[in-house]
Scaffold this motif. Sequence first.
Motif, PDB file in Angstrom:
ATOM      1  N   ASP A  74       3.856   5.296  14.118  1.00  9.94           N
ATOM      2  CA  ASP A  74       3.610   5.201  12.678  1.00  9.94           C
ATOM      3  C   ASP A  74       4.003   6.479  11.935  1.00  9.94           C
ATOM      4  O   ASP A  74       3.956   6.510  10.704  1.00  9.94           O
ATOM      5  CB  ASP A  74       2.135   4.901  12.404  1.00  9.94           C
ATOM      6  N   LYS A  75       4.389   7.510  12.678  1.00 12.33           N
ATOM      7  CA  LYS A  75       4.705   8.787  12.036  1.00 12.33           C
ATOM      8  C   LYS A  75       6.171   9.190  12.171  1.00 12.33           C
ATOM      9  O   LYS A  75       6.663   9.994  11.381  1.00 12.33           O
ATOM     10  CB  LYS A  75       3.816   9.896  12.609  1.00 12.33           C
ATOM     11  N   ILE A  76       6.849   8.649  13.179  1.00 15.38           N
ATOM     12  CA  ILE A  76       8.243   8.995  13.409  1.00 15.38           C
ATOM     13  C   ILE A  76       9.117   7.749  13.292  1.00 15.38           C
ATOM     14  O   ILE A  76       8.829   6.713  13.907  1.00 15.38           O
ATOM     15  CB  ILE A  76       8.435   9.611  14.813  1.00 15.38           C
ATOM     16  N   ARG A  77      10.147   7.835  12.475  1.00 16.09           N
ATOM     17  CA  ARG A  77      11.132   6.756  12.368  1.00 16.09           C
ATOM     18  C   ARG A  77      12.504   7.349  12.636  1.00 16.09           C
ATOM     19  O   ARG A  77      12.910   8.312  11.987  1.00 16.09           O
ATOM     20  CB  ARG A  77      11.101   6.107  10.985  1.00 16.09           C
ATOM     21  N   LEU A  78      13.203   6.786  13.625  1.00 19.38           N
ATOM     22  CA  LEU A  78      14.523   7.265  13.987  1.00 19.38           C
ATOM     23  C   LEU A  78      15.572   6.392  13.328  1.00 19.38           C
ATOM     24  O   LEU A  78      15.573   5.171  13.482  1.00 19.38           O
ATOM     25  CB  LEU A  78      14.697   7.251  15.505  1.00 19.38           C
ATOM     26  N   VAL A  79      16.452   7.024  12.584  1.00 21.16           N
ATOM     27  CA  VAL A  79      17.471   6.315  11.822  1.00 21.16           C
ATOM     28  C   VAL A  79      18.813   6.506  12.502  1.00 21.16           C
ATOM     29  O   VAL A  79      19.274   7.640  12.690  1.00 21.16           O
ATOM     30  CB  VAL A  79      17.550   6.840  10.372  1.00 21.16           C
ATOM     31  N   GLN A  80      19.462   5.420  12.869  1.00 19.75           N
ATOM     32  CA  GLN A  80      20.774   5.501  13.481  1.00 19.75           C
ATOM     33  C   GLN A  80      21.855   5.474  12.404  1.00 19.75           C
ATOM     34  O   GLN A  80      21.717   4.796  11.387  1.00 19.75           O
ATOM     35  CB  GLN A  80      21.000   4.339  14.440  1.00 19.75           C
ATOM     36  N   ILE A 135       1.250  12.175   8.050  1.00 17.70           N
ATOM     37  CA  ILE A 135       2.657  12.496   7.811  1.00 17.70           C
ATOM     38  C   ILE A 135       3.555  11.372   8.331  1.00 17.70           C
ATOM     39  O   ILE A 135       3.192  10.663   9.269  1.00 17.70           O
ATOM     40  CB  ILE A 135       3.010  13.831   8.517  1.00 17.70           C
ATOM     41  N   ARG A 136       4.691  11.221   7.685  1.00 16.10           N
ATOM     42  CA  ARG A 136       5.759  10.351   8.181  1.00 16.10           C
ATOM     43  C   ARG A 136       7.059  11.137   8.099  1.00 16.10           C
ATOM     44  O   ARG A 136       7.341  11.768   7.087  1.00 16.10           O
ATOM     45  CB  ARG A 136       5.878   9.067   7.352  1.00 16.10           C
ATOM     46  N   ILE A 137       7.832  11.083   9.180  1.00 14.43           N
ATOM     47  CA  ILE A 137       9.094  11.798   9.219  1.00 14.43           C
ATOM     48  C   ILE A 137      10.192  10.838   9.647  1.00 14.43           C
ATOM     49  O   ILE A 137      10.088  10.187  10.689  1.00 14.43           O
ATOM     50  CB  ILE A 137       9.036  12.990  10.193  1.00 14.43           C
ATOM     51  N   GLU A 138      11.225  10.730   8.831  1.00 10.30           N
ATOM     52  CA  GLU A 138      12.423   9.981   9.191  1.00 10.30           C
ATOM     53  C   GLU A 138      13.467  10.967   9.686  1.00 10.30           C
ATOM     54  O   GLU A 138      13.707  11.995   9.061  1.00 10.30           O
ATOM     55  CB  GLU A 138      12.969   9.217   7.979  1.00 10.30           C
ATOM     56  N   HIS A 160       0.850  -1.188   0.000  1.00  7.00           N
ATOM     57  CA  HIS A 160       0.000   0.000   0.000  1.00  7.00           C
ATOM     58  C   HIS A 160       0.888   1.242   0.000  1.00  7.00           C
ATOM     59  O   HIS A 160       1.780   1.395   0.830  1.00  7.00           O
ATOM     60  CB  HIS A 160      -0.900   0.003   1.239  1.00  7.00           C
ATOM     61  N   GLU A 161       0.671   2.137  -0.920  1.00  3.25           N
ATOM     62  CA  GLU A 161       1.461   3.358  -1.002  1.00  3.25           C
ATOM     63  C   GLU A 161       0.933   4.381  -0.002  1.00  3.25           C
ATOM     64  O   GLU A 161      -0.260   4.642   0.077  1.00  3.25           O
ATOM     65  CB  GLU A 161       1.387   3.937  -2.418  1.00  3.25           C
ATOM     66  N   PHE A 162       1.855   4.930   0.786  1.00  5.33           N
ATOM     67  CA  PHE A 162       1.484   5.912   1.793  1.00  5.33           C
ATOM     68  C   PHE A 162       0.987   7.188   1.130  1.00  5.33           C
ATOM     69  O   PHE A 162       1.668   7.772   0.289  1.00  5.33           O
ATOM     70  CB  PHE A 162       2.688   6.223   2.688  1.00  5.33           C
ATOM     71  N   GLU A 163      -0.222   7.600   1.496  1.00  2.05           N
ATOM     72  CA  GLU A 163      -0.818   8.798   0.912  1.00  2.05           C
ATOM     73  C   GLU A 163      -0.788   9.933   1.934  1.00  2.05           C
ATOM     74  O   GLU A 163      -1.736  10.200   2.638  1.00  2.05           O
ATOM     75  CB  GLU A 163      -2.248   8.503   0.465  1.00  2.05           C
ATOM     76  N   GLY A 164       0.317  10.578   1.992  1.00  2.00           N
ATOM     77  CA  GLY A 164       0.483  11.686   2.928  1.00  2.00           C
ATOM     78  C   GLY A 164       1.850  12.317   2.739  1.00  2.00           C
ATOM     79  O   GLY A 164       2.597  11.983   1.819  1.00  2.00           O
ATOM     80  N   GLU A 165       2.169  13.236   3.630  1.00  8.09           N
ATOM     81  CA  GLU A 165       3.470  13.902   3.545  1.00  8.09           C
ATOM     82  C   GLU A 165       4.576  12.983   4.073  1.00  8.09           C
ATOM     83  O   GLU A 165       4.368  12.243   5.029  1.00  8.09           O
ATOM     84  CB  GLU A 165       3.442  15.187   4.371  1.00  8.09           C
ATOM     85  N   HIS A 166       5.724  13.054   3.445  1.00 10.10           N
ATOM     86  CA  HIS A 166       6.850  12.204   3.841  1.00 10.10           C
ATOM     87  C   HIS A 166       8.132  13.036   3.789  1.00 10.10           C
ATOM     88  O   HIS A 166       8.461  13.603   2.755  1.00 10.10           O
ATOM     89  CB  HIS A 166       6.966  11.001   2.909  1.00 10.10           C
TER      90      HIS A 166
END
Length: 291
Positions: free
Chosen positions: A91-97, A58-61, A3-9
């Motif tokens: 589901d909206k915040i992903r922290l990348v190390q 929204i999703r923010i990495e 499923h393609e995320f339909e929002g801000e990224h």
Amino acid sequence: MAHEFEGEHYRICIDAHVTSKDALFSRVTDTAYLGYSSFTGWDAFMDMFHSRLSNSVIRIEIENRDLCGLPERDRSTWVEFLDELKDEFPDKIRLVQSNGYRMGASSSERSAGRDRSVTGGDGAQMQIAPMEPGDIPEALAIQSQAYPASLQEDAPVFAARLALSPSFCFTARRAGAMAGYLIAHGWERANPPAIGTLAGSVGASEVLYIHDLAVAPDARGLRMGVQLVARAFDAARASGLCEAELVAVEDAHGFWHRLGFREGHSAAIAAKLASYGADARWMRRDDLAAG
């Protein structure tokens, strides 16, 4: 088919070129369009970031590629704030190390460490301990710096509230001097006591009522308030209380919202808030048992 995320990224990278909190605020704002070009401090920035996540699809990495340019206090505040956001908005915040940098303690690790002294953002040890009657004069001095005269209470009121539930009241000290305090007690549900009233026993407590949280101006930005609240939550859970209530004043509702509290409204409650000022907001959290 995925499923393609339909929002801000958006993807935000914090690197060695970010050398101050203002530069950090600008990097985040310019990338994720928080809506403001400048902030008066951490509280305003965190309120806006939280609001953006709450009200957007929204999703923010976020990649903390290199935080060495940030002052230690701001680095600590940023990492702890991200941990809180990740817990609330998984589901909206992903922290990348990257480059082996550790993002900060997990929720379980933070809980396990609450009974030890912790290091503040400026490197000084912060000792959180149960409040005692002899602490009241120092607490009154901090109160005078944190609140307007209309919201200040005198020593007998402090002593009465402390006597209600000593195990729910705490102080935070740095280098031996008190820098913050929290006064809370067991109380009836949806019945906030008026400012300045001598509180008597209510029998069986239904909720943890957080009456007063104050931090000295020179200790703000160290997450001291969060640590004090965490200790009170732990004590409440140990006593079998699963709900907490408070009255947010002086535009503090954003801080409490980030800690899981939500506003409640009723005519009966509105009448009880008169002594707290026109901007007072009654807030509650009903999931303390979840940790």
